[in-house]
Design an enzyme around this catalytic site. Sequence first.
Site, short mmCIF file in Angstrom:
data_model
loop_
_atom_site.label_atom_id
_atom_site.label_comp_id
_atom_site.label_asym_id
_atom_site.label_seq_id
_atom_site.Cartn_x
_atom_site.Cartn_y
_atom_site.Cartn_z
N ARG A 1 52.13 -69.38 -46.40
CA ARG A 1 52.60 -68.01 -46.16
C ARG A 1 54.11 -67.89 -46.42
O ARG A 1 54.90 -68.74 -46.06
CB ARG A 1 52.34 -67.60 -44.71
CG ARG A 1 53.01 -66.25 -44.41
CD ARG A 1 52.65 -65.62 -43.12
NE ARG A 1 52.58 -66.53 -42.01
CZ ARG A 1 51.97 -66.24 -40.86
NH1 ARG A 1 51.41 -65.06 -40.71
NH2 ARG A 1 51.95 -67.10 -39.89
N ARG B 1 58.45 -68.56 -42.00
CA ARG B 1 58.63 -68.49 -40.54
C ARG B 1 58.87 -69.88 -39.95
O ARG B 1 58.29 -70.84 -40.42
CB ARG B 1 57.38 -67.88 -39.90
CG ARG B 1 57.54 -66.41 -39.60
CD ARG B 1 56.26 -65.76 -39.25
NE ARG B 1 55.54 -66.41 -38.16
CZ ARG B 1 54.42 -65.93 -37.62
NH1 ARG B 1 53.93 -64.79 -38.07
NH2 ARG B 1 53.81 -66.56 -36.65
N ARG C 1 49.59 -73.58 -31.92
CA ARG C 1 49.27 -72.15 -31.73
C ARG C 1 47.76 -71.94 -31.63
O ARG C 1 47.29 -71.12 -30.85
CB ARG C 1 49.86 -71.32 -32.88
CG ARG C 1 51.34 -71.05 -32.71
CD ARG C 1 52.06 -70.86 -34.03
NE ARG C 1 51.58 -69.74 -34.82
CZ ARG C 1 51.85 -69.61 -36.12
NH1 ARG C 1 52.57 -70.53 -36.75
NH2 ARG C 1 51.40 -68.57 -36.78
P1 AP5 Z 1 48.76 -63.05 -41.97
O1 AP5 Z 1 48.22 -61.71 -42.27
O2 AP5 Z 1 50.24 -63.22 -41.94
O3 AP5 Z 1 48.07 -63.65 -40.65
P2 AP5 Z 1 48.30 -63.28 -39.10
O4 AP5 Z 1 46.96 -63.28 -38.45
O5 AP5 Z 1 49.13 -62.06 -38.97
O6 AP5 Z 1 49.05 -64.60 -38.68
P3 AP5 Z 1 50.23 -64.89 -37.65
O7 AP5 Z 1 50.64 -66.30 -37.92
O8 AP5 Z 1 51.31 -63.85 -37.74
O9 AP5 Z 1 49.52 -64.83 -36.31
P4 AP5 Z 1 50.01 -65.50 -35.02
O10 AP5 Z 1 49.10 -64.87 -34.06
O11 AP5 Z 1 50.05 -66.96 -35.05
O12 AP5 Z 1 51.54 -65.11 -34.97
P5 AP5 Z 1 52.35 -63.98 -34.19
O13 AP5 Z 1 53.49 -63.61 -35.04
O14 AP5 Z 1 51.46 -62.92 -33.71
O15 AP5 Z 1 48.12 -64.06 -43.04
C1 AP5 Z 1 48.48 -65.43 -43.06
C2 AP5 Z 1 48.53 -65.90 -44.53
O16 AP5 Z 1 47.23 -65.85 -45.09
C3 AP5 Z 1 49.41 -65.04 -45.44
O17 AP5 Z 1 50.09 -65.86 -46.34
C4 AP5 Z 1 48.43 -64.11 -46.17
O18 AP5 Z 1 48.88 -63.74 -47.46
C5 AP5 Z 1 47.18 -65.00 -46.23
N1 AP5 Z 1 45.94 -64.22 -46.12
C6 AP5 Z 1 45.69 -63.21 -45.24
N2 AP5 Z 1 44.43 -62.74 -45.41
C7 AP5 Z 1 43.89 -63.49 -46.40
C8 AP5 Z 1 42.60 -63.52 -47.03
N3 AP5 Z 1 41.63 -62.67 -46.67
N4 AP5 Z 1 42.38 -64.44 -48.02
C9 AP5 Z 1 43.36 -65.31 -48.39
N5 AP5 Z 1 44.59 -65.33 -47.82
C10 AP5 Z 1 44.86 -64.44 -46.85
O19 AP5 Z 1 52.84 -64.79 -32.92
C11 AP5 Z 1 53.81 -65.82 -33.07
C12 AP5 Z 1 54.15 -66.39 -31.70
O20 AP5 Z 1 54.74 -65.35 -30.88
C13 AP5 Z 1 52.97 -66.90 -30.86
O21 AP5 Z 1 52.66 -68.23 -31.20
C14 AP5 Z 1 53.53 -66.76 -29.45
O22 AP5 Z 1 54.40 -67.82 -29.14
C15 AP5 Z 1 54.34 -65.47 -29.52
N6 AP5 Z 1 53.52 -64.30 -29.16
C16 AP5 Z 1 53.00 -63.37 -30.01
N7 AP5 Z 1 52.29 -62.47 -29.33
C17 AP5 Z 1 52.33 -62.84 -28.01
C18 AP5 Z 1 51.77 -62.32 -26.83
N8 AP5 Z 1 50.97 -61.24 -26.84
N9 AP5 Z 1 52.03 -62.95 -25.66
C19 AP5 Z 1 52.80 -64.04 -25.62
N10 AP5 Z 1 53.36 -64.60 -26.72
C20 AP5 Z 1 53.13 -64.00 -27.91
#
Ligand code: AP5
Length: 269
Positions: free
Chosen positions: A186, A215, A226
């Site tokens: 990504r 990231r 994660r």
């Molecule tokens: P992408 O669309 O970026 O995936 P995503 O599900 O949004 O992935 P994240 O890594 O952002 O999710 P996350 O939950 O780990 O992170 P977050 O920022 O929420 O796609 C990923 C890749 O795949 C891309 O390169 C894309 O191009 C590719 N792709 C997508 N769809 C595809 C397909 N169909 N086919 C092929 N390729 C594809 O959270 C980060 C951190 O923040 C957490 O670990 C935690 O510490 C904290 N945090 C966030 N929310 C909370 C909460 N509610 N409470 C407490 N801590 C929190």
Amino acid sequence: MAIFMASTSSSSLNFNSLLSSSNHHSPSFAHQTLTPHLHFPRTPSFKHLGLKVNCSVKKIENMKIMISGAPASGKGTQCELITKKYGLVHIAAGDLLRAEIAEGTENGKRAKEYMEKGDLVPNEIVVMMVKDRLSQPDSVEKGWLLDGFPRSSSQATALQEFGFKPDLFILLDVPQDILVDRVVGRRLDPVSGKIYHLKYSPPESEEIAARLTQRFDDTEEKVKLRLETHNQNVESVLSLYQDIIVKVDGSADKDDVFAQIDKALAKLS
Ligand code: AP5
């Protein structure tokens, strides 16, 4: 305009206790006290997690949608497509936290310690952040698409306490082996905010390729942490929204994934 009538009841829960609870480290909290007070909409029924939408309902003008799934399951990618078509306000908990980190705030500094370890950031930081964003006039007027929140039953309960109830809960289902590959490839465009993947969704030009960033938590080692956190918490969240969940095969091509989501949203809008 359509409304799914949610049966609401006031809960005796003290919100301060939610803010101080530390997510998955207090799982018994949810099962003992909170769950019985939660009343999410009973219709439409997506009970079997397929796309059979059982809607004998009125239409919704400003939809309230949650999207959930493991790290890199494609939440952000689908949110780009959903907001483009439906005009909802995209609110991503991870993006709000990364904005705090970029600004160098105290909350951001604290949040980063947890994010580095793949842990959930404590509720006292993340809940108010999300609540404030959901309360902004644009979210109220246009409807919202909440990405990556709630991630624990205590966060779900906090939202309920504040009066935020979703019409639909989208769950992206992707096998674990695909997720690691997606994370390490990504890249993000800091100018447009667009999400790329070096293999599956490469940048359109050399100029964009040159400015892409990665990231800090997008390493194989960190995504495994994660994933562990996700697996520990996911069931407790899903159980609270079971009547409005639509489960989507997120391993398909992104346009095919969107087609599945679009079909479910079209029934509501
Ligand atoms: P992408 O669309 O970026 O995936 P995503 O599900 O949004 O992935 P994240 O890594 O952002 O999710 P996350 O939950 O780990 O992170 P977050 O920022 O929420 O796609 C990923 C890749 O795949 C891309 O390169 C894309 O191009 C590719 N792709 C997508 N769809 C595809 C397909 N169909 N086919 C092929 N390729 C594809 O959270 C980060 C951190 O923040 C957490 O670990 C935690 O510490 C904290 N945090 C966030 N929310 C909370 C909460 N509610 N409470 C407490 N801590 C929190």
